[in-house]
Design an enzyme around this catalytic site. Structure first.
Site, PDB file in Angstrom:
ATOM      1  N   CYS A  91     -50.536  97.665  15.168  1.00  0.00           N
ATOM      2  CA  CYS A  91     -50.732  97.255  16.553  1.00  0.00           C
ATOM      3  C   CYS A  91     -49.378  97.061  17.241  1.00  0.00           C
ATOM      4  CB  CYS A  91     -51.612  96.014  16.629  1.00  0.00           C
ATOM      5  SG  CYS A  91     -52.347  95.775  18.277  1.00  0.00           S
ATOM      6  N   HIS A 137     -56.422  96.991  13.342  1.00  0.00           N
ATOM      7  CA  HIS A 137     -56.422  95.748  12.570  1.00  0.00           C
ATOM      8  C   HIS A 137     -57.476  95.871  11.474  1.00  0.00           C
ATOM      9  CE1 HIS A 137     -53.800  93.538  15.277  1.00  0.00           C
ATOM     10  NE2 HIS A 137     -54.521  93.941  16.304  1.00  0.00           N
TER      11      HIS A 137
END
Length: 488
Positions: free
Chosen positions: A334, A431
């Site tokens: 991310c 994630h």
């Protein structure tokens, strides 16, 4: 039908989230249909529901313990700090903008927000019983109580039997518990049904005199003394739990350093990896410790540009690039994926006043931050693996390959997420990608020939931990007294 139950605290990090999860599992085991609820959560650990709404991970864990799917009604307000003085506000799963702490807590009495939270609770309570509510911080913040939407005003609305948790390991448990109860109004005291002492080290029978003293002082029963434990692994909500993970490199295992960013988000991405017996995982912002690692992971961030600037100034950026040049594994997730690229631009000032900053230049990608947030669950195949993986995305940026170079797909399902430079260098927005065993095995393959051996799935592991937690609570809490308060 049972009346709701609520767990509140003398302060933050006293164990409310874990105890709430444990009671969710107990009620499930006893044949009820519980659901968790926390009106307002402040955390950089978040998750995405099946319908693309964002919520705090603590309530996701509690929903898992209750055996139900998570939904944003379980956490209607989520505050994600972007700096020391401001946060992004997530309302009913969607971002509604950034606010300073003063704007959020002081500018109005939050009547409309509290009304919205109560509506959300009522919607949840119509479907589940009992609702297991969690408070936030201390219930005796005198300057904020009249604006409270999370603690005893919520308990009064729900009609919840409320239990105060005190952390004896912090010290001062008598003062913190007695002071908390003494500062309550008569109406607030009417919600309170008992006290739980948490994190007791040693033989709980040694606290019998202390138990009687607290009961005499507060006129409330001490219904349980929970021991300090290290052998039950439940996801933690607060980053303060990372204090115990500032370990160093060791010999005999694969050393994995997670770069300790100031605004590190979703540190639960590494729970599965941390529990792999082949791995020594630690968090660090010490360049010398990062240099000793075999694998360096740059994690997510709620303020990627400021964290990029910080690691350039403290020497961590150089340590990461040197690790890459030395042939070690460097990956980004991310915000970490954005940091590994050539640059990050913020023309709309989504994160702050800095409109652009160079990245580490390890991956040939560049990012433009945008106001619209991407929140979705996803399934994927990693590289050429035919094993299905699961994860989720939460980000406010688009990342593109720089120049004319064609990317090598990280994901084998045709999606454009991520960039794969080599087995030792890649980045992704996903994630939870390291919750998938085949991805972990790929990550560790260059450093160990040790077979992982027989292992249960991550979901099976978590189920085992919830059951162990429930057993611990049953053994140390007067459950008859708890159930009596829920049937009155």
């Amino acid at each position: 039908m049972l009346r709701p139950i609520m767990f509140v605290g003398t302060g933050s990090d006293v164990g409310k989230s874990v105890i709430t999860a444990g009671f969710c599992r107990i009620f499930k085991q006893d044949g009820y249909h519980p659901a968790p609820f926390k009106a307002q959560n402040m955390s950089l650990n978040s998750y995405v529901t099946a319908d693309g709404l964002e919520m705090g991970r603590a309530q996701v864990v509690q929903a898992e313990a209750a055996g139900i799917s998570c939904q944003s009604d379980m956490n209607p307000v989520l505050l994600k700090p972007t700096s020391d003085k401001s946060s992004q506000v997530i309302l009913n799963g969607k971002p509604v903008g950034n606010q300073s702490a003063y704007e959020y807590f002081m500018a109005n009495d939050r009547r409309e927000l509290f009304a919205s939270v109560k509506e959300t609770y009522d919607r949840l309570a119509a479907k589940y019983s009992p609702i297991v509510l969690e408070g936030a911080g201390s219930i005796s913040e005198l300057n904020l109580k009249h604006r409270d939407i999370t603690n005893l005003r919520m308990a009064a609305h729900a009609g919840a039997a409320t239990y105060l948790i005190g952390d004896i390991d912090k010290g001062g448990v008598f003062g913190s518990i007695y002071g908390t109860i003494a500062l309550l109004t008569e109406e607030e005291r009417a919600c309170m049904k008992g006290i739980i002492i948490n994190k007791f080290r040693g033989d709980g029978r040694l606290f019998e005199d202390g138990k009687r003293m607290l009961e005499d002082l507060t006129k409330l029963p001490v219904v349980g003394i929970l021991p300090y434990f290290r052998d039950i692994h439940i996801e933690q909500e607060d980053s303060v739990s990372l204090d115990s993970k500032y370990r160093k490199s060791v010999t005999g295992r694969v050393n994995v350093a997670v770069v300790l960013l100031r605004r590190l988000s979703n540190f639960t991405d590494f729970d599965r990896l941390e529990n792999d017996p082949r791995v020594n995982l630690f968090y660090s912002h010490d360049p010398s410790e990062i240099a000793k690692a075999d694998i360096v992971i740059v994690p997510g961030s709620k303020n990627t540009i400021e964290d990029m600037l910080a690691i350039k100034n403290n020497g961590v950026a150089k340590a990461i690039t040197e690790a890459h040049k030395a042939g070690k594994t460097v990956i980004g997730i991310c915000g970490g994926y954005q940091i590994l690229g050539t640059g990050i631009a913020d023309p709309s000032q989504v994160e702050g006043s800095i409109e652009s900053i160079p990245g580490l230049g390890i991956l040939p990608v560049s990012t433009v931050l945008k106001r619209e947030k991407t929140t979705l669950q996803c399934s994927f195949s990693f590289l050429k693996s035919d094993v299905a993986g699961k994860g989720y995305e939460i980000h406010m940026g688009d990342t593109e390959v720089s120049g004319a170079e064609s990317p090598v797909a990280l994901l084998g399902d045709g999606r454009k997420d991520g960039y794969y430079l080599s087995d030792k260098t890649w980045g992704t927005y996903i994630h939870g990608i390291l919750d998938n065993d085949h991805v972990i095995d790929h990550l560790l393959a260059p450093y160990t020939s040790e077979a992982p051996g027989h292992r249960m799935s991550f979901q099976e592991f978590k189920e085992q931990q919830y059951n162990k937690l429930a057993h611990l609570i049953r053994a140390n809490v007067d459950m008859d007294q708890i159930y009596s308060s829920l049937r009155n």
